[in-house]
Design a protein around this motif. Structure first.
Motif, mmCIF file in Angstrom:
data_model
loop_
_atom_site.group_PDB
_atom_site.id
_atom_site.type_symbol
_atom_site.label_atom_id
_atom_site.label_comp_id
_atom_site.label_asym_id
_atom_site.label_seq_id
_atom_site.Cartn_x
_atom_site.Cartn_y
_atom_site.Cartn_z
ATOM 1 N N ARG A 51 -17.209 14.683 -18.439
ATOM 2 C CA ARG A 51 -15.868 15.153 -18.813
ATOM 3 C C ARG A 51 -15.995 16.210 -19.888
ATOM 4 O O ARG A 51 -17.018 16.289 -20.588
ATOM 5 C CB ARG A 51 -14.984 14.008 -19.277
ATOM 6 N N CYS A 99 -10.635 20.013 -22.182
ATOM 7 C CA CYS A 99 -9.964 20.383 -20.928
ATOM 8 C C CYS A 99 -9.426 19.110 -20.282
ATOM 9 O O CYS A 99 -10.109 18.447 -19.487
ATOM 10 C CB CYS A 99 -10.933 21.100 -19.992
ATOM 11 N N GLY A 112 -8.146 16.286 -18.206
ATOM 12 C CA GLY A 112 -8.163 16.004 -16.781
ATOM 13 C C GLY A 112 -9.394 16.498 -16.045
ATOM 14 O O GLY A 112 -9.541 16.246 -14.854
ATOM 15 N N VAL A 113 -10.290 17.206 -16.733
ATOM 16 C CA VAL A 113 -11.513 17.697 -16.083
ATOM 17 C C VAL A 113 -12.566 16.604 -16.183
ATOM 18 O O VAL A 113 -13.191 16.401 -17.222
ATOM 19 C CB VAL A 113 -12.010 19.017 -16.707
ATOM 20 N N THR A 157 -15.216 21.430 -10.647
ATOM 21 C CA THR A 157 -13.905 20.917 -11.061
ATOM 22 C C THR A 157 -13.308 21.801 -12.153
ATOM 23 O O THR A 157 -12.121 22.134 -12.114
ATOM 24 C CB THR A 157 -14.042 19.465 -11.555
ATOM 25 N N LEU A 158 -14.120 22.185 -13.131
ATOM 26 C CA LEU A 158 -13.657 23.046 -14.218
ATOM 27 C C LEU A 158 -13.182 24.392 -13.688
ATOM 28 O O LEU A 158 -12.116 24.877 -14.084
ATOM 29 C CB LEU A 158 -14.771 23.242 -15.252
ATOM 30 N N GLU A 186 -12.070 25.187 -10.707
ATOM 31 C CA GLU A 186 -10.806 25.016 -9.986
ATOM 32 C C GLU A 186 -9.660 24.758 -10.956
ATOM 33 O O GLU A 186 -8.547 25.263 -10.767
ATOM 34 C CB GLU A 186 -10.933 23.878 -8.985
ATOM 35 N N TRP A 187 -9.908 23.969 -12.004
ATOM 36 C CA TRP A 187 -8.894 23.645 -13.005
ATOM 37 C C TRP A 187 -8.430 24.916 -13.725
ATOM 38 O O TRP A 187 -7.239 25.122 -13.945
ATOM 39 C CB TRP A 187 -9.500 22.638 -13.986
ATOM 40 N N GLY A 198 -4.764 26.519 -13.364
ATOM 41 C CA GLY A 198 -4.009 26.678 -14.606
ATOM 42 C C GLY A 198 -3.523 28.104 -14.798
ATOM 43 O O GLY A 198 -2.372 28.339 -15.187
ATOM 44 N N LEU A 220 -4.120 27.203 -21.407
ATOM 45 C CA LEU A 220 -5.480 26.680 -21.381
ATOM 46 C C LEU A 220 -6.033 26.619 -22.797
ATOM 47 O O LEU A 220 -5.671 27.446 -23.642
ATOM 48 C CB LEU A 220 -6.368 27.573 -20.515
#
Length: 90
Positions: free
Chosen positions: A31, A35, A37-38, A55-56, A58-59, A63, A70
């Protein structure tokens, strides 16, 4: 002349802040506290790191698309309006 890619630098700086834990079933969770939820999981640490990067990325893109604020990471602020350079500087 050094070329600087702000998104790549943001991703690298964010990943440098990642925290990883080994779970009871010997899988891994990663995690990035800054950030929200990442989170990512993997059967190996390397797989978890790769999944966290994906994941990061895409996040961040989601965003930016949705206009979310961010977090500023190591003075990299993706919330600023971009400035356009004149064409003759290229």
């Amino acid at each position: 002349m050094t070329v600087r890619f702000i998104l790549s630098e943001y991703v690298e700086q964010a990943l440098a802040k990642a925290l990883y834990d080994k779970l009871e079933d010997n899988t891994f969770v990663g995690r990035i506290p800054e950030c929200q939820g990442v989170v990512a999981f993997g059967s190996t640490l390397r797989e978890c790191e790769d999944e966290l990067r994906s994941t990061l990325e895409e996040w961040i893109l989601l965003g930016l698309k949705l206009g979310h604020s961010l977090p500023v990471i190591d003075s990299i602020d993706l919330n600023k309006e971009p400035t356009l350079e004149p064409m003759d500087t290229l």
